[in-house]
Scaffold this motif. Structure first.
Motif, PDB file in Angstrom:
ATOM      1  N   LEU A 115      23.319  38.603  25.661  1.00 35.93           N
ATOM      2  CA  LEU A 115      23.695  39.281  26.700  1.00 35.93           C
ATOM      3  C   LEU A 115      23.953  38.265  27.879  1.00 35.93           C
ATOM      4  CD1 LEU A 115      21.070  42.265  26.789  1.00 35.93           C
ATOM      5  CD2 LEU A 115      23.613  42.226  26.085  1.00 35.93           C
ATOM      6  N   ASN A 116      23.899  37.012  27.676  1.00 38.35           N
ATOM      7  CA  ASN A 116      24.161  35.671  28.763  1.00 38.35           C
ATOM      8  C   ASN A 116      25.601  35.394  28.983  1.00 38.35           C
ATOM      9  OD1 ASN A 116      21.183  35.739  29.029  1.00 38.35           O
ATOM     10  ND2 ASN A 116      21.272  33.820  27.440  1.00 38.35           N
ATOM     11  N   SER A 117      26.412  35.695  28.105  1.00 39.95           N
ATOM     12  CA  SER A 117      27.772  35.402  27.990  1.00 39.95           C
ATOM     13  C   SER A 117      28.498  36.529  28.458  1.00 39.95           C
ATOM     14  CB  SER A 117      28.343  34.897  26.636  1.00 39.95           C
ATOM     15  OG  SER A 117      28.027  35.741  25.605  1.00 39.95           O
ATOM     16  N   VAL A 118      29.905  36.265  28.622  1.00 39.55           N
ATOM     17  CA  VAL A 118      30.775  37.467  29.157  1.00 39.55           C
ATOM     18  C   VAL A 118      30.960  38.344  27.580  1.00 39.55           C
ATOM     19  CG1 VAL A 118      33.028  38.221  30.128  1.00 39.55           C
ATOM     20  CG2 VAL A 118      31.674  36.476  30.915  1.00 39.55           C
ATOM     21  N   GLU A 119      31.425  37.382  26.786  1.00 39.58           N
ATOM     22  CA  GLU A 119      31.993  38.068  25.287  1.00 39.58           C
ATOM     23  C   GLU A 119      30.775  38.966  24.983  1.00 39.58           C
ATOM     24  OE1 GLU A 119      31.878  34.892  26.153  1.00 39.58           O
ATOM     25  OE2 GLU A 119      34.008  34.365  26.078  1.00 39.58           O
ATOM     26  N   GLY A 120      29.552  38.604  25.082  1.00 35.60           N
ATOM     27  CA  GLY A 120      28.208  39.349  24.631  1.00 35.60           C
ATOM     28  C   GLY A 120      28.324  40.666  25.364  1.00 35.60           C
ATOM     29  N   LEU A 121      28.389  40.403  26.679  1.00 32.28           N
ATOM     30  CA  LEU A 121      28.345  41.676  27.614  1.00 32.28           C
ATOM     31  C   LEU A 121      29.323  42.714  27.192  1.00 32.28           C
ATOM     32  CD1 LEU A 121      27.621  40.476  31.046  1.00 32.28           C
ATOM     33  CD2 LEU A 121      26.066  41.837  29.287  1.00 32.28           C
ATOM     34  N   GLN A 122      30.649  42.109  26.967  1.00 30.67           N
ATOM     35  CA  GLN A 122      31.629  42.994  26.428  1.00 30.67           C
ATOM     36  C   GLN A 122      31.533  43.841  25.108  1.00 30.67           C
ATOM     37  OE1 GLN A 122      34.306  43.785  28.307  1.00 30.67           O
ATOM     38  NE2 GLN A 122      35.449  45.068  26.880  1.00 30.67           N
ATOM     39  N   ARG A 123      30.930  43.033  24.000  1.00 28.50           N
ATOM     40  CA  ARG A 123      30.792  43.338  22.856  1.00 28.50           C
ATOM     41  C   ARG A 123      29.717  44.454  23.074  1.00 28.50           C
ATOM     42  NH1 ARG A 123      33.294  44.490  18.165  1.00 28.50           N
ATOM     43  NH2 ARG A 123      31.601  44.558  16.629  1.00 28.50           N
ATOM     44  N   CYS A 124      28.770  44.376  23.872  1.00 36.73           N
ATOM     45  CA  CYS A 124      27.736  45.351  23.953  1.00 36.73           C
ATOM     46  C   CYS A 124      27.984  46.634  24.575  1.00 36.73           C
ATOM     47  CB  CYS A 124      26.421  44.967  24.749  1.00 36.73           C
ATOM     48  SG  CYS A 124      25.319  43.726  24.248  1.00 36.73           S
ATOM     49  N   ARG A 125      29.303  46.747  25.568  1.00 28.84           N
ATOM     50  CA  ARG A 125      29.845  47.791  25.764  1.00 28.84           C
ATOM     51  C   ARG A 125      30.758  48.493  24.888  1.00 28.84           C
ATOM     52  NH1 ARG A 125      32.313  45.056  29.488  1.00 28.84           N
ATOM     53  NH2 ARG A 125      30.609  45.672  31.397  1.00 28.84           N
ATOM     54  N   GLU A 126      31.145  47.675  23.883  1.00 25.73           N
ATOM     55  CA  GLU A 126      32.073  48.359  22.938  1.00 25.73           C
ATOM     56  C   GLU A 126      31.044  49.099  21.924  1.00 25.73           C
ATOM     57  OE1 GLU A 126      34.463  45.297  21.143  1.00 25.73           O
ATOM     58  OE2 GLU A 126      35.858  45.116  22.772  1.00 25.73           O
ATOM     59  N   VAL A 127      30.036  48.381  21.578  1.00 24.12           N
ATOM     60  CA  VAL A 127      29.013  49.045  20.576  1.00 24.12           C
ATOM     61  C   VAL A 127      28.540  50.403  21.473  1.00 24.12           C
ATOM     62  CG1 VAL A 127      26.759  48.781  19.830  1.00 24.12           C
ATOM     63  CG2 VAL A 127      28.467  47.127  19.607  1.00 24.12           C
TER      64      VAL A 127
END
Length: 841
Positions: free
Chosen positions: A783-795
């Motif tokens: 959840l620290n990176s922007v890509e991680g947050l974006q991936r969590c939003r898609e999930v």
């Protein structure tokens, strides 16, 4: 005639009827040339002339019995009998000649020939005098009793013979139109040695000519032997080597009983005591009359078809049956007492067939007397009237109590209104408040108080089943006791059964009799016209609370019939038995409550009195078209006592056709009007009864219920298979009771639910597996990176979409088609079980 004293046996007038004429026999002493006096037997034949309305002399004659003055001659008995050699009926008269010292008695049986001459037929000598039980039977044969022994003589016997059986009580008779068929029935005197060898039954029959011994209970049941006074055989034959006999018997209990093969079929209560003889009068199309003569000069006529008393007379000297009018049918001739000095002139007589023909002389021609109630029935009538009077007094007291309550309420209401108008405050006591009801609605608080007050003063309605009727029936060797009861459907009863407790008249210790109980549902009674007409009820203020609470709700009432079957043999050991009937049941709190820790309850239904002399004949077997409570009780008794088989008939290729019409036409059944779905087949006797019930489920399927013996059921199925198409199949249904169909329906519904759950689970299995894989992938993101947050939003968005799709998931078409086919097949079985359960209940 049985039961006559010795004086009456020789003193009664001696008349008989033959070929439409009356023949009188008179003993007379005449002057002789050498010995001074001689004893003669004079006969006189009289025929009826309609024009003169009198009996005129047709022929007469005399015969010398003794020429010695010291001999005492008497007439013992006269009767018509069949001559075995000549094969015709002749008049017979038995006379006795006693010696001067009285040590011997010379008996002579004389017959009247066609040329009007008295000819000797049989002569024999005895050391004693005949006193009672003297019979002149076909042959002719003379039969009498002396000191518990039975003797007889005839031309074929060649002398006096003794029957090798001693009877404590006997009765003799003859079969109609059968040569050599004279028989004696009685109770055998058994010694201590012979008691061990003989059977327990003491009822013995003996054929006189053949010397054969047979079981007398085949003709007359054992309890009736001792009380029977005279019998008349109506019909007798041998079927498959077995004796079939129909007769009527007059008993000392003032009863005329109709027996068929040793079984009681009809009973008629007679108005007089001490019966002597039974005759049959064939009136042609109007039926037959059974004429019973009694010891004190009484005569009673009973219709054979209905077994009801037609008329009765008193002061009768003798009664005869013959065609006195020459019209082709028989009439009865009543000769009344107070005739002429020698009786050769009939001054008082009545000729009638009770069907329009009537000729009388010296007698009133009023209508025949109707039957009066027997003496013992007066007590029953008084008891019934007393019971009705007591119930009427109770109803009157309740009405008076209700009137007093209404008067008190009206007085208090007027007083309260007067106080309100005058501005005074009225204080009512608690007792006065209990009888008042509010005339208007108050606020919510007042409504709650009024409701609480009503709940406090509302009397508790009895939840026990109400016994409507108690009845019993007797079929062969079994007794059926039934109870019709009403129960509140809101608090239903279950596990119903009956028990019978017997209490003999000489013992106070009750005994429990083993029974087998069944329960039948009855249709609810139709509401009466008075209840249906009362559309609008009274105002609430005009009705007391107690009256409202005690009124039952007819719409919530269900009716049941509970029957119990027991063997009759243990009950007849003490002659007359009073049986207490007890109802056992379990009552639930409401219709949907489960029976957890059930508490059995017992209710006393009443008593039934069992007596062999009771008239317990089935109205259903006489006339199935009747619609009475007695017929319904007879049907319930048959359903309880007969064995039952249920068969499912399936015809896959052809329709079944009119099975119900074929049963009525081919088997000869009759429809029972009180329950039209049942058909009755009555061959002969209760053991040959058969009840049939046909349910047409579909044009290709049906259900057949058979109530009968196993042999009859197999014979009926054999004839039914010949009528049905060859492709039909008949399967026996194991669960034949209502509980069986309910269990079948429950199992079918359970199978349907399980099948639907399993197939739906298979369809959704793949979707759940994909969801689990997606959850595993979403757990590894940072959840620290922007890509991680974006991936969590898609999930998260995918999870929301899967949740929405779960409400209406997409499944595979092939799997869904298999699901529909499997569930449809299971549902079809459930629908069939539900249809069976609906039609049976």
């Amino acid at each position: 005639m049985e039961g006559l004293l010795s004086d009456d046996l020789y003193r009664n007038p001696h008349r008989l009827s033959l070929h439409g004429k009356i023949i009188l026999f008179i003993r007379k002493r005449a002057s002789a040339t050498n010995d001074g006096e001689r004893s003669e037997l004079i006969f006189c034949s009289l025929s009826f002339e309609r024009g003169d309305n009198a009996f005129l002399k047709a022929a007469d004659g005399a015969a010398v019995i003794s020429r010695r003055r010291s001999d005492h001659v008497d007439i013992v008995k006269c009767k018509c009998a069949t001559d075995a050699q000549e094969r015709h009926t002749t008049a017979c008269v038995l006379v006795t000649k006693k010696s001067e010292k009285g040590h011997s008695f010379q008996y002579s049986l004389l017959t009247l020939s066609s040329s009007n001459r008295l000819e000797p037929c049989i002569e024999f000598k005895l050391s004693y005098q005949m006193k009672e039980n003297v019979y002149i039977l076909q042959g002719p044969t003379v039969l009498w009793t002396h000191e518990d022994s039975v003797f007889y003589t005839s031309l074929q016997a060649g002398g006096v013979k003794r029957i090798p059986i001693q009877f404590s009580h006997m009765v003799a008779a003859e079969f109609p139109l059968h040569k050599g068929q004279i028989f004696v029935l009685g109770l055998q005197n058994l010694s201590e040695k012979s008691l061990i060898k003989q059977s327990t039954s003491q009822t013995v029959g003996y054929f006189v000519q053949d010397g054969l011994v047979f079981d007398g209970s085949l003709i007359l049941p054992h309890p009736y032997i001792r009380i029977t006074r005279c019998i008349f055989v109506l019909k007798a034959d041998r079927v498959d080597g077995a004796l079939k006999c129909t007769l009527v018997a007059a008993t000392s209990k003032q009863q005329l009983v109709y027996f068929e093969n040793g079984t009681v079929k009809e009973i008629c209560q007679l108005p007089f005591e001490q019966p002597d003889n039974i005759q049959v009068v064939d009136t042609g199309r109007n039926g037959c009359l059974l004429v019973i003569s009694f010891h004190q000069g009484h005569v009673c006529a009973v219709w054979k078809e209905t077994f009801q008393i037609a008329s009765f007379w008193s002061g009768v000297s003798s009664v005869h049956s013959d065609d006195f009018l020459g019209c082709g049918t028989e009439q009865m001739l009543l000769i009344f007492k107070d005739q002429g000095a020698e009786g050769q002139q009939l001054e008082k007589f009545l000729i009638t067939d009770l069907c329009g023909l009537s000729y009388s002389r010296g007698q009133d021609t009023e209508a025949p007397k109707t039957s009066s109630p027997p003496a013992e029935n007066y007590l029953l009538t008084l008891q019934a009237l007393e019971s009705r009077l007591q119930s009427g007094l109770i109803v009157l007291q309740e009405l008076q109590r209700e009137v007093r309550v209404k008067d008190r309420i009206l007085q208090q209401s007027v007083q309260v209104l007067s106080d309100v108008v005058s501005g005074r405050e009225t204080v009512l006591t608690q007792h006065e408040q209990e009888g008042l009801t509010a005339l208007w609605d108050c606020d919510d608080e007042s409504k709650d108080e009024v409701l609480d007050d009503k709940m406090q003063h509302m009397p508790t309605v009895s939840s026990k089943p109400h016994i409507d009727k108690l009845w019993h029936r007797i079929t062969e060797d079994r007794m059926i006791v039934g109870v019709i009861l009403s129960s509140d459907s809101s608090r239903p009863v279950s596990t119903l059964s009956l028990s019978i407790l017997t209490e003999a008249s000489q013992s106070s210790t009750p005994a429990v009799i083993q029974t087998r109980s069944q329960v039948f549902w009855l249709p609810a009674p139709c509401p009466s016209s008075s209840s249906s007409a009362s559309t609008f009820s009274e105002p609430a203020a005009k009705r007391s609370k107690q009256h409202n609470a005690s009124r039952p709700n007819d719409l919530n009432t269900c009716r049941l019939a509970v029957t119990a079957v027991t063997k009759l043999t243990p009950l007849l050991n003490s002659g007359c038995v009073k049986c207490r009937v007890m109802l056992h049941y379990i009552q639930r709190q409401d219709a949907f409550a489960l029976l957890s820790n059930p508490t059995p309850a017992v209710l006393h239904c009443g008593q039934v009195a069992l007596d062999i002399n009771d008239d317990l004949q089935s109205q259903l077997l006489k006339n199935p078209q009747l619609k009475t409570d007695e017929v319904r009780e007879d049907l319930l008794s048959l359903l309880a006592v007969l064995d039952r088989w249920v068969f499912h008939i399936d015809s896959p290729d052809y329709s079944l056709g009119d099975i119900d019409g074929w049963i009525q036409k081919r088997v000869g059944c009759k429809k029972i009007e009180v329950s039209p779905e049942y058909l009755l087949l009555n061959s002969s006797g209760p053991s040959a009864l058969m009840l049939l019930r046909w349910h047409q489920i579909t044009p290709f399927q049906g259900e057949l219920s058979v109530h009968s013996s196993q042999l009859q059921m197999l014979q009926f199925l054999d004839s039914l298979l010949a009528y049905l198409p060859a492709s039909c199949s008949i399967q026996s249904v194991k669960g034949v009771r209502g509980e069986g169909t309910a269990q079948m329906l429950g199992l079918a519904l359970e199978k349907e639910v399980v099948s639907l759950r399993d197939h739906v689970s298979l369809l959704l299995c793949e979707e759940e597996e994909e969801e689990e894989e997606a959850k595993k992938k979403s757990t590894g993101h940072e959840l620290n990176s922007v890509e991680g947050l974006q991936r969590c939003r898609e999930v998260w968005q995918q999870d929301v979409e899967r949740t929405r799709m779960r409400l209406s998931p997409l499944v595979d078409v092939g799997k869904y088609r298999k699901l529909i086919q499997s569930v449809s097949k299971v549902q079809l079985e459930g629908d069939f079980a539900a249809l069976l359960n609906t039609q049976r209940t």
